[in-house]
Design an enzyme around this catalytic site. Structure first.
Site, PDB file in Angstrom:
ATOM      1  N   GLU A 111       0.840  -1.203   0.000  1.00  0.00           N
ATOM      2  CA  GLU A 111       0.000   0.000   0.000  1.00  0.00           C
ATOM      3  C   GLU A 111       0.871   1.247   0.000  1.00  0.00           C
ATOM      4  O   GLU A 111       2.034   1.199   0.405  1.00  0.00           O
ATOM      5  CB  GLU A 111      -0.845   0.008   1.285  1.00  0.00           C
ATOM      6  N   ASP A 171      -4.084   5.487   6.487  1.00  0.00           N
ATOM      7  CA  ASP A 171      -4.554   6.633   7.270  1.00  0.00           C
ATOM      8  C   ASP A 171      -5.489   6.118   8.359  1.00  0.00           C
ATOM      9  O   ASP A 171      -5.062   5.792   9.456  1.00  0.00           O
ATOM     10  CB  ASP A 171      -5.224   7.638   6.329  1.00  0.00           C
TER      11      ASP A 171
END
Ligand code: IMP
Ligand code: MG
Length: 177
Positions: free
Chosen positions: A99, A103
């Site tokens: 990735e 977040d």
């Protein structure tokens, strides 16, 4: 209203390349004797993946998924949609999900649950960037490049509304709240 644009450089191109080399060495050592199936999350992770896999010393295959948890804003919608699924089954494979940034962790939590149900031999996560909020979710990230403060960043694949992906470094985005 001011236009959003890249501001201060948070991670230089040199620092990115150095850290990617370290991660590639760590992954190569860990997967010694095994084939790894790198599952990339489109589109933000493509620059990172391209640099990472070229430095792996173990046999490696690539597949991609596209998911969406963001519209054109800088905040997670909390809704994850699969826009493109993998081309091949992953049952019995050693899967490394790569990735760009974690977040809230919502995207990856959904993705990992989905991929686990396909019964891979193993599944680990490698993310270039993490932000503080990701600790709220029980997500084990085996490999991570850099921990960022809670700021929105662009460059090295990461976009704001599809812009600024080609920047060679990671910069803070100015002009957006
Ligand atoms: P999460 O579901 O909140 O963890 O969001 C993860 C996804 O949001 C990432 O894969 C990115 O596509 C996007 N994202 C989160 N933070 C940033 C950022 O600072 N810049 C660009 N994209 C981001
Ligand atoms: Mg992403």
């Amino acid at each position: 209203m001011t236009e959003a644009r890249p501001g201060r450089v948070l991670i230089s191109a040199d620092d990115l390349q150095r850290r990617v080399s370290e991660l590639a060495a760590e992954i190569s050592a860990d997967y010694e004797g095994r084939d790894v199936l790198v599952v990339g999350v489109l589109k933000g992770a493509v620059f990172f993946i391209a640099d990472l896999v070229r430095q792996l010393t173990v046999p490696c295959e690539l597949d991609f998924m596209a998911v969406s948890s963001y519209g054109s804003s800088t905040h997670s919608s909390g809704v994850v949609r699969i826009l493109k699924d993998l081309d091949y089954p992953i049952a019995g494979r050693h899967v490394l999900v790569v990735e760009d940034v974690i977040d809230s962790g919502l995207t990856l939590t959904y993705l990992v649950r989905n991929l686990q149900s396909r019964e891979p031999a193993s599944l680990e996560i490698c993310t270039l960037l993490t932000k503080p909020r990701h600790r709220e979710l029980p997500l084990t990230t085996r490999y991570q490049g850099f921990a960022l403060p809670d700021v929105f960043v662009v460059g090295y694949g990461l976009d704001y509304d599809e812009r600024y992906r080609p920047l060679p470094h990671i910069a803070e985005l100015d002009g957006v709240t």
